[in-house]
Design a protein around this motif. Structure first.
Motif, PDB file in Angstrom:
ATOM      1  N   ILE A 273     100.366  69.572  21.177  1.00  0.00           N
ATOM      2  CA  ILE A 273     100.017  70.931  21.621  1.00  0.00           C
ATOM      3  C   ILE A 273     101.177  71.875  21.308  1.00  0.00           C
ATOM      4  O   ILE A 273     100.985  72.977  20.809  1.00  0.00           O
ATOM      5  CB  ILE A 273      99.715  70.951  23.134  1.00  0.00           C
ATOM      6  N   ALA A 274     102.385  71.436  21.632  1.00  0.00           N
ATOM      7  CA  ALA A 274     103.583  72.207  21.290  1.00  0.00           C
ATOM      8  C   ALA A 274     104.206  71.503  20.091  1.00  0.00           C
ATOM      9  O   ALA A 274     105.052  70.633  20.250  1.00  0.00           O
ATOM     10  CB  ALA A 274     104.562  72.249  22.451  1.00  0.00           C
TER      11      ALA A 274
ATOM     12  N   HIS B 155     103.356  76.655  20.511  1.00  0.00           N
ATOM     13  CA  HIS B 155     104.095  76.153  21.675  1.00  0.00           C
ATOM     14  C   HIS B 155     103.176  75.742  22.813  1.00  0.00           C
ATOM     15  O   HIS B 155     103.612  75.093  23.750  1.00  0.00           O
ATOM     16  CB  HIS B 155     105.111  77.183  22.141  1.00  0.00           C
ATOM     17  N   ALA B 156     101.930  76.141  22.759  1.00  0.00           N
ATOM     18  CA  ALA B 156     100.997  75.720  23.808  1.00  0.00           C
ATOM     19  C   ALA B 156      99.572  75.710  23.247  1.00  0.00           C
ATOM     20  O   ALA B 156      98.630  76.166  23.889  1.00  0.00           O
ATOM     21  CB  ALA B 156     101.103  76.641  25.021  1.00  0.00           C
TER      22      ALA B 156
ATOM     23  N   GLU C   5     104.645  90.034  23.167  1.00  0.00           N
ATOM     24  CA  GLU C   5     104.099  88.882  23.882  1.00  0.00           C
ATOM     25  C   GLU C   5     102.744  88.471  23.314  1.00  0.00           C
ATOM     26  O   GLU C   5     101.914  89.317  22.986  1.00  0.00           O
ATOM     27  CB  GLU C   5     103.941  89.280  25.350  1.00  0.00           C
TER      28      GLU C   5
ATOM     29  N   ALA D  46      98.740  80.185  25.674  1.00  0.00           N
ATOM     30  CA  ALA D  46      99.085  79.615  26.975  1.00  0.00           C
ATOM     31  C   ALA D  46     100.595  79.553  27.193  1.00  0.00           C
ATOM     32  O   ALA D  46     101.054  79.235  28.282  1.00  0.00           O
ATOM     33  CB  ALA D  46      98.471  78.224  27.120  1.00  0.00           C
ATOM     34  N   ALA D  47     101.393  79.845  26.159  1.00  0.00           N
ATOM     35  CA  ALA D  47     102.845  79.915  26.332  1.00  0.00           C
ATOM     36  C   ALA D  47     103.259  81.364  26.574  1.00  0.00           C
ATOM     37  O   ALA D  47     104.419  81.626  26.845  1.00  0.00           O
ATOM     38  CB  ALA D  47     103.564  79.374  25.095  1.00  0.00           C
ATOM     39  N   SER D  48     102.306  82.300  26.476  1.00  0.00           N
ATOM     40  CA  SER D  48     102.649  83.732  26.484  1.00  0.00           C
ATOM     41  C   SER D  48     103.903  83.946  25.654  1.00  0.00           C
ATOM     42  O   SER D  48     104.873  84.562  26.092  1.00  0.00           O
ATOM     43  CB  SER D  48     102.870  84.245  27.914  1.00  0.00           C
TER      44      SER D  48
ATOM     45  N   SER E 180     106.935  84.892  23.546  1.00  0.00           N
ATOM     46  CA  SER E 180     107.533  86.216  23.661  1.00  0.00           C
ATOM     47  C   SER E 180     108.920  86.287  23.036  1.00  0.00           C
ATOM     48  O   SER E 180     109.675  85.323  23.077  1.00  0.00           O
ATOM     49  CB  SER E 180     107.625  86.583  25.138  1.00  0.00           C
TER      50      SER E 180
ATOM     51  N   ARG F 146      99.375  90.513  22.319  1.00  0.00           N
ATOM     52  CA  ARG F 146      98.593  91.217  23.339  1.00  0.00           C
ATOM     53  C   ARG F 146      99.387  92.338  24.001  1.00  0.00           C
ATOM     54  O   ARG F 146      98.823  93.217  24.630  1.00  0.00           O
ATOM     55  CB  ARG F 146      98.103  90.255  24.408  1.00  0.00           C
TER      56      ARG F 146
ATOM     57  N   GLN G 233     114.322  86.072  26.616  1.00  0.00           N
ATOM     58  CA  GLN G 233     113.244  85.118  26.805  1.00  0.00           C
ATOM     59  C   GLN G 233     113.734  83.712  26.494  1.00  0.00           C
ATOM     60  O   GLN G 233     114.763  83.527  25.851  1.00  0.00           O
ATOM     61  CB  GLN G 233     112.077  85.493  25.881  1.00  0.00           C
ATOM     62  N   ARG G 234     112.975  82.712  26.944  1.00  0.00           N
ATOM     63  CA  ARG G 234     113.358  81.327  26.666  1.00  0.00           C
ATOM     64  C   ARG G 234     113.553  81.110  25.168  1.00  0.00           C
ATOM     65  O   ARG G 234     114.450  80.390  24.746  1.00  0.00           O
ATOM     66  CB  ARG G 234     112.267  80.398  27.210  1.00  0.00           C
ATOM     67  N   GLU G 235     112.716  81.770  24.340  1.00  0.00           N
ATOM     68  CA  GLU G 235     112.776  81.540  22.897  1.00  0.00           C
ATOM     69  C   GLU G 235     113.909  82.309  22.218  1.00  0.00           C
ATOM     70  O   GLU G 235     113.965  82.389  20.991  1.00  0.00           O
ATOM     71  CB  GLU G 235     111.435  81.890  22.231  1.00  0.00           C
TER      72      GLU G 235
END
Lengths: 318, 449
Positions: B102-103, B128-129, B224, B228-230, B232, B280, B291-293
């Motif tokens: 999935i990721a 990522h999701a 963003e 499902a990982a939104s 960003s 979105r 962000q995490r990324e």
């Protein structure tokens, strides 16, 4: 159509010749002015509130609160199955805790929330937007604060399990690696466009790929969450064995030693691994039959054949 | 004798172009036989023999079967499918690389790509999701934050702005990440397959931002996705206003779901991850969002071997956006070995996030001597560039490398230079010169030297 004079034709031909020498191309800019298209509708406060989920150090810290003590049960229930009870990571899921002092390790630094992340806001933000992995955006803000507090507690960033984590106390949390980041210094290499005698032939040492041509393709390897490098090699070996060697070695076809015939293999291994590898790679004719070079699959690299041999032998030891 | 004027005209034209025809650069194409061979290698040799016996029936002087029977009706596949003989040309995963599928990432089969366009079904995929199934009628783009008019746009709204089409590569910064410590995966698809190049159609982001009216304090853009990982990232305003696009079309059709259907951001030449898919929301902010990324991931942890850089040990680059010049030889490669001695045209791909490719040089001796390759076809900004070089293979071992130079003068580095500057722990941005070893048998191995 062909009414050009001869000279024009030869000019055209000339242009053709020139254009074979590729020249860079640019796009035409669009001339339409921006602004006042009056598209779309106004976003209401209510609509924005529902989607405005990003949290950064000074921005949009959510309401609610929690403590590590509150977070422990939530974490065990909703996170530990993938990340481990202590954030140690299950299978290949990320490790969330530990690793402090490892960033200078030249080969295996461990980047976790505690050892690497510069801001605690990222933990709140990411936990709420993307975790639990299978149910994103399902946590309410109290639970998000609590779980984040617990993950920080696992990392010794929060040391008091009753510390109330919320927008007011947020600034008290300083992440250990907050100063660990610098801006991009690239280009940080300075290669030159040398064309001749750029290095000494003797300086060339060839390191072959660990996993060769057939490696990695999922069509042939089952998805398995094991992590160890050994296991990975073993898996590659198994895959190659199944595709290229099993044919003869599973049931002793053409005089091949059967994979589970311990006595035979014991004898063969006595002369040392190098010889056995060489036989598998180059092929040989023995007492029992002909072992074709690389099992008749010339596309396999030496490393792959070795991996297959390792696999064949490993199985014996079980 | 004849009034067929065109005969004379064509003859004359043939005469004129004859001299040219020998000069036209052409690309080596490889028959799919080899893939078939790979599959059949596992089967006993008798099977191979009978296969070739069948094949001979379709060779001269015999008339092939498919000329003696009718083909399938028009529109049998209303969308169209590749030939069944191309069934092996697919994206592939490396299962042990990520926690699950999935990721994960699907790699482009670069050895099978012709020219500079990646077909949509083969464009590499990093999710990522998982891939969301978004109904375009229910998809919205919200633009808010430090703007005068926060707005919500439908897909129809967006498509009515002025649009442009641009051919750009996308490369995941983790492309070649497995190779930092040493050569790991012996296949072009996995060493370099986290890049692809498509024609993207969309609206320059500045049109949308001007519609919302960015306030002077708005220096950054938070983007963003609706997955499902939104997913960003933070993007500085100068890039947002420069060449960033909001894209809905890919190679002439709608974006594929894996590429962000119905809408994605495209930040040409920058880390693939910043081209947020399933876009979105855009929020104008005064600072990056961390962000995490762009903290936990997509930062480059340094352990430079250079003693002059010991102060950087344990530090990490943040916001290392540009994908620096890189190239790789796509023929020959492990998937496309040499079959016999003789003349070949080796070719490959080069790209740089900082502009156009200026030169590509090729070495056959592991980097001792280099020859300038020809650049074939279009040379575009932040776009794959095809290069080629003729060579005569006499059955000797070769260590072949390609080295790209951008129009900014930046030269693709060696592994030694990269490791000196960063060590081997930074995961991302490995753009080192790659080496293929051609063995005496013609098979090609991935090596490092």
């Amino acid at each position: 159509m062909f009414k050009y004079s001869k000279t024009i034709k030869s000019i055209v031909a000339l242009i053709l010749v020139v254009s074979f020498h590729v020249s860079a191309t640019d796009y035409q800019e669009i001339s339409i002015k921006s602004g006042e298209f009056n598209r779309g509708k106004k976003a209401s406060k209510e609509e924005i509130r529902g989607w405005h989920i990003d949290i950064s150090p000074g921005h949009n810290l959510p309401a609610g609160k929690g403590t590590a003590a509150d977070g422990e049960q939530l974490f065990d229930d909703q996170c530990a199955s993938c990340h481990g009870s202590f954030g140690e990571g299950v299978g290949r899921n990320p490790v969330l805790a530990g690793g402090e002092g490892t960033l200078k390790d030249t080969s295996r630094p461990e980047r976790t929330v505690g050892s690497y992340w510069p801001y605690a806001s990222t933990l709140l933000d990411y936990t709420h937007r993307a975790m639990p992995f299978n149910a994103p955006q399902s946590l309410n803000w109290d639970d998000t604060w609590s779980i984040a507090a617990y993950v920080l507690y696992l990392n010794d960033v929060i040391t008091d399990e009753d510390f109330v984590f919320n927008a007011d106390s947020f600034a008290e949390i300083i992440m250990p690696n907050a100063d660990g980041f610098i801006s991009d210094q690239r280009p940080d290499t300075n290669n030159k466009r040398c064309m001749k005698d750029c290095k000494k032939p003797a300086s060339i040492h060839i390191i072959p790929a660990l996993l060769g041509y057939a490696s990695g393709a999922e069509d042939s390897i089952n998805d398995d969450k094991s992590t160890s490098a050994d296991n990975t090699e073993h898996k590659i070996g198994k895959q190659i064995y199944n595709t290229h060697c099993k044919l003869c070695h599973a049931n002793g076809v053409a005089g091949a030693p059967k994979i589970d015939d311990k006595a035979t293999w014991g004898e063969r291994l006595k002369s040392g691994m190098d010889g056995v590898y060489a036989h598998a790679i180059n092929g040989f004719t023995g007492k029992f039959g002909v072992m074709p070079a690389k099992g008749g699959a010339p596309d396999l690299t030496e490393a792959e054949v070795k991996a297959a041999v390792d696999y064949m032998i490993k199985d014996l030891e079980q | 004798m004849t009034d067929k004027k065109w005969v004379a005209e064509v003859n004359e034209k043939n005469q004129e172009t004859k001299a040219l025809s020998t000069k036209i650069p052409h690309q080596e194409t490889q028959a799919p036989e080899r893939r078939k061979f790979l599959k059949q290698a596992a089967a006993l040799s008798t099977a191979v023999v009978s296969a070739s016996a069948i094949a001979a029936e379709n060779l001269p002087p015999n008339v092939p079967d498919w000329q003696k029977t009718l083909g399938s009706p028009v529109n049998t596949n209303p969308y169209g499918l590749p030939s069944k003989y191309e069934a092996d040309v697919v994206r592939r995963r490396v299962p042990w690389l990520t926690a699950d599928s999935i990721a994960s990432v699907g790699f482009t089969p670069l050895a099978e790509i012709n020219g500079i366009i990646t077909p949509n079904g083969l464009a590499f995929e990093r999710d990522h999701a998982g891939v969301p199934a978004i109904d375009p009628n229910q998809h919205r783009l919200m633009i808010h934050g430090l703007v005068k008019n926060p707005i919500i746009l439908t897909m129809q709204d967006i498509k009515r702005f002025p649009t442009v089409s641009r051919i750009h590569f996308i490369e995941c910064p983790a492309n070649s990440a497995m190779e930092w410590k040493g050569p790991q995966v012996g296949r072009l698809q996995f060493t370099h397959g986290m890049t692809s190049c498509c024609e993207w159609t969309g609206v320059p982001l500045k049109y949308l931002l001007d519609e919302a009216g960015v306030k002077p304090e708005g220096k950054w853009l938070y983007a963003e996705g609706a997955d499902a990982a939104s997913m960003s990232r933070s993007i500085p305003m100068h890039k947002a206003l420069d060449d960033t696009l909001v894209v809905f079309g890919q190679n002439g059709e709608a974006l594929r779901p894996e590429q962000g259907y119905p809408l994605r951001l495209l930040t040409p030449g920058w880390e693939g991850n910043t081209s947020i898919k399933w876009l979105r929301r855009l929020e104008v902010t005064s600072e990056p969002s961390y962000q995490r990324e762009e903290t936990s991931k997509y930062t480059d942890l340094l352990n430079p071997k250079d003693p002059d850089k010991s102060n950087l040990i344990g530090k990490a680059y943040m916001f290392s956006w540009i994908m620096e010049a890189k190239s790789v030889i796509t023929f020959p490669c492990p998937e496309k070995p040499l079959k016999k001695q003789g003349k070949y045209v080796m070719n490959g791909l080069a790209w740089t996030g900082s502009g156009k490719i200026k030169y590509v040089d090729i070495s056959l001796d592991g980097g001792i001597n280099w020859k300038q390759a020809e650049l074939n076809g279009l040379v575009l900004d932040k776009c794959w560039t095809r290069f080629s070089l003729e060579f005569d293979w006499k059955g000797e071992e070769l260590l072949i490398q390609s080295r790209a130079t951008g129009e900014d003068g930046y030269v693709q580095p060696t592994y030694a230079q990269l490791r000196k500057a960063r060590g081997v722990t930074s995961i991302y941005h490995n753009n080192a010169i790659h080496t293929w070893k051609i063995n005496k048998s013609g098979e090609v191995e991935s090596v490092q030297i």
